[in-house]
Design an enzyme around this catalytic site. Structure first.
Site, PDB file in Angstrom:
ATOM      1  N   LEU A   1       2.564  -4.970  -1.084  1.00 25.19           N
ATOM      2  CA  LEU A   1       1.540  -4.667  -2.082  1.00 25.19           C
ATOM      3  C   LEU A   1       1.842  -3.335  -2.768  1.00 25.19           C
ATOM      4  CD1 LEU A   1      -1.902  -5.742  -0.592  1.00 25.19           C
ATOM      5  CD2 LEU A   1      -0.137  -7.085  -1.699  1.00 25.19           C
TER       6      LEU A   1
ATOM      7  N   GLY B   1      -3.689  -2.865   0.341  1.00 27.48           N
ATOM      8  CA  GLY B   1      -2.932  -1.824   1.052  1.00 27.48           C
ATOM      9  C   GLY B   1      -3.799  -0.581   1.241  1.00 27.48           C
ATOM     10  N   HIS B   2      -4.456  -0.143   0.143  1.00 30.13           N
ATOM     11  CA  HIS B   2      -5.354   1.018   0.243  1.00 30.13           C
ATOM     12  C   HIS B   2      -6.513   0.721   1.187  1.00 30.13           C
ATOM     13  CE1 HIS B   2      -3.761   1.611  -3.999  1.00 30.13           C
ATOM     14  NE2 HIS B   2      -3.435   2.750  -3.411  1.00 30.13           N
TER      15      HIS B   2
END
Ligand code: PAF
Length: 273
Positions: free
Chosen positions: A181, A33-34
């Site tokens: 996530l 996700g990041h």
């Protein structure tokens, strides 16, 4: 990539960047996700700055800050491979000083939903994000839609405090089976992970209701709650994009939000419709 820990080091490195700067604030333990936020920033800007700071002011007294997952070595590798310009990893004394004015998030939007069970959480989020914006002076800053209320409150801060940057909302990244996530997914055992799928399932059921022409909020919430009945549900809400209540869904201006505990792990998910 420059790894900087102090304010003077960051300010010096920032001055050396010419052109557009994308900024991705994080608390570390980076996952896909990041990485998707970092990737989007790299695509849209000449330079990207990432910060990793587990911000104490957004944790409540009873929340165990020391248990928050930390993986600095893996995080550094991810940022290096991605090709960012600056990784800012300050410690608490660098970011906070005992004498400083504080910032309060608007309570009608910050003490509901997440802020109802975590009162003061968003005050801490805004406080650190404002400091990080002042330090990194980004052209654009990237936030996931998964933390929809955080995203709304940050957009509201940028607008009302006349900050000169653009907030870029980024899509929720999911596992193949639908689980959104989250850094907190590491706390789930095999059985709990299966139970956690009920959150995304409840959102799928809500989508089906809307696709079948359903617009009334209460029956859709009831369907979702029955899907989630084996979990400890904290909230199921359908609101407009300004986080006001709705009786009837407005397509293009609504968010369906869910929060439930699986074991002791609090999970959130949402769907923008
Ligand atoms: O979403 C997060 O990880 C945090 O709330 C943020 C925006 C990095 C502020 O500490």
């Amino acid at each position: 990539m420059k790894i900087v820990k102090t304010i003077p080091e960051l300010q010096k490195a920032r001055k050396e960047l010419q052109g557009s700067v994308g900024f991705v604030p994080t608390m570390g333990a980076l996952h896909h996700g990041h990485v998707s936020l970092i990737q989007k920033s790299l695509n849209e800007n000449e330079h990207t700055i990432v910060s990793i700071f587990v911000n104490p002011t957004q944790f409540l007294a009873h929340e165990d800050l020391s248990k928050y997952p930390r993986k600095p070595e893996a995080d550094i590798k991810i940022c290096e491979l991605a090709g960012i310009a600056i990784l800012f990893m300050p410690d608490v004394d660098t970011m906070y000083c005992p004498l400083e004015p504080t910032l309060l998030a608007p309570s009608s939007k910050a003490y509901i939903l997440e802020g109802f069970s975590r009162p003061g959480h968003f005050d801490g989020v805004l406080r650190v994000v404002l400091k990080l914006f002042n330090l990194t002076k980004p052209t654009r800053a990237y936030f996931g839609k998964k933390d929809a209320q955080q995203l709304y409150l940050i957009q509201n801060m940028v607008k009302t405090l006349f900050l000169d940057l653009e907030i870029i909302p980024c899509e929720i990244i999911r596992e193949d089976d639908g689980l959104a996530l989250s850094s907190r997914n590491v706390y789930l055992n095999h059985e709990q992970r299966k139970q956690a799928l009920l959150l995304s399932k409840s959102l799928k059921i809500a989508t089906r209701c809307v696709m079948a022409g359903g617009r009334d909020v209460e029956p859709i919430k009831a369907e979702m709650l029955s899907t989630l009945s084996s979990l400890h549900v904290e909230y199921v809400e359908i609101l407009n994009r300004d986080f006001d209540t709705l009786s009837s869904i407005e397509i293009g201006n609504s968010i369906i939000l869910v929060c439930a505990k699986v074991g002791t792990t609090r999970l959130i998910d949402n769907l923008w419709i």
